[in-house]
Design a protein around this motif. Structure first.
Motif, PDB file in Angstrom:
ATOM      1  N   PRO A 292      11.136  -0.042  -6.266  1.00  0.00           N
ATOM      2  CA  PRO A 292      11.586   0.436  -4.941  1.00  0.00           C
ATOM      3  C   PRO A 292      10.808   1.771  -5.180  1.00  0.00           C
ATOM      4  CG  PRO A 292      13.475   0.862  -6.821  1.00  0.00           C
ATOM      5  CD  PRO A 292      12.713  -0.206  -7.219  1.00  0.00           C
ATOM      6  N   PRO A 293      10.420   2.012  -3.918  1.00  0.00           N
ATOM      7  CA  PRO A 293       9.636   3.672  -3.519  1.00  0.00           C
ATOM      8  C   PRO A 293      11.249   4.362  -3.726  1.00  0.00           C
ATOM      9  CG  PRO A 293      10.242   2.326  -1.604  1.00  0.00           C
ATOM     10  CD  PRO A 293      10.280   1.685  -2.286  1.00  0.00           C
ATOM     11  N   PRO A 294      11.025   5.885  -4.130  1.00  0.00           N
ATOM     12  CA  PRO A 294      12.326   6.410  -3.831  1.00  0.00           C
ATOM     13  C   PRO A 294      12.807   7.377  -2.388  1.00  0.00           C
ATOM     14  CG  PRO A 294       9.917   7.974  -4.361  1.00  0.00           C
ATOM     15  CD  PRO A 294       9.556   6.332  -4.380  1.00  0.00           C
ATOM     16  N   PRO A 295      14.754   7.229  -2.284  1.00  0.00           N
ATOM     17  CA  PRO A 295      14.820   7.214  -1.167  1.00  0.00           C
ATOM     18  C   PRO A 295      14.301   8.587  -0.253  1.00  0.00           C
ATOM     19  CG  PRO A 295      16.576   7.255  -3.299  1.00  0.00           C
ATOM     20  CD  PRO A 295      14.801   7.402  -3.700  1.00  0.00           C
ATOM     21  N   GLU A 296      13.521  10.057  -0.894  1.00  0.00           N
ATOM     22  CA  GLU A 296      13.147  10.873  -0.102  1.00  0.00           C
ATOM     23  C   GLU A 296      12.557  10.553   0.324  1.00  0.00           C
ATOM     24  OE1 GLU A 296      14.264  11.036  -3.752  1.00  0.00           O
ATOM     25  OE2 GLU A 296      12.890  10.770  -4.409  1.00  0.00           O
ATOM     26  N   ALA A 297      12.013   9.543  -0.268  1.00  0.00           N
ATOM     27  CA  ALA A 297      10.443   9.306   0.098  1.00  0.00           C
ATOM     28  C   ALA A 297      10.210   9.740   2.184  1.00  0.00           C
ATOM     29  CB  ALA A 297       9.169   8.513  -0.028  1.00  0.00           C
ATOM     30  N   GLY A 298      11.178   8.857   2.693  1.00  0.00           N
ATOM     31  CA  GLY A 298      11.165   7.979   3.297  1.00  0.00           C
ATOM     32  C   GLY A 298      10.820   7.072   3.991  1.00  0.00           C
ATOM     33  N   ALA A 299      10.352   7.232   5.390  1.00  0.00           N
ATOM     34  CA  ALA A 299       9.897   5.669   6.043  1.00  0.00           C
ATOM     35  C   ALA A 299       8.448   5.624   5.461  1.00  0.00           C
ATOM     36  CB  ALA A 299       9.442   5.812   8.162  1.00  0.00           C
ATOM     37  N   LEU A 300       7.892   6.939   5.092  1.00  0.00           N
ATOM     38  CA  LEU A 300       5.886   6.963   5.042  1.00  0.00           C
ATOM     39  C   LEU A 300       5.759   6.535   3.390  1.00  0.00           C
ATOM     40  CD1 LEU A 300       5.411  10.678   6.910  1.00  0.00           C
ATOM     41  CD2 LEU A 300       5.248   7.911   7.501  1.00  0.00           C
TER      42      LEU A 300
END
Length: 118
Positions: free
Chosen positions: A42-50
């Protein structure tokens, strides 16, 4: 281009279900890919939609929608050359391809604009 349109035989009734079948395959592939990617890395949550995941899913969605619109256009072009039942099949197929393309855009927008793996 004319040769491609001729080879696809847009007047055949099979085109009445191909658009919706492609849409359903896209739906299963994109959402299952999203689920697997969220489970594995999973990508980090702070990355947002980008994120790269959203970009990849958006690219697949864009290519699918573009292909469906191209099939709709081709079916419209073939419908103009025929009469009767063949014209009916090509015209309805064109609308179903276009409907499927809008389905890809409508269902793909949340994938692209919302942070993945919430």
């Amino acid at each position: 281009m004319v040769m491609v349109l001729t080879r696809l035989h847009f007047t055949h009734p099979i085109h009445l279900i191909i658009g919706l079948t492609l849409w359903s395959l896209w739906f299963v592939a994109v959402y299952s890919g999203l689920s697997v990617a969220c489970a594995v890395a999973p990508p980090p949550p702070e990355a947002g939609a980008l994120t790269g995941l959203n970009a990849a899913l958006g690219g697949v969605s864009f290519i699918t929608a573009l292909g469906l619109v191209a099939l709709s256009w081709g079916s419209c072009q073939v419908a103009k050359q025929h009469e009767g039942r063949q014209r009916f099949h090509a015209t309805v197929s064109a609308w179903l391809y276009l409907f499927s393309a809008f389905g890809v855009v409508f269902a793909g927008m949340p994938i692209i604009s919302v942070p993945p793996c919430l």
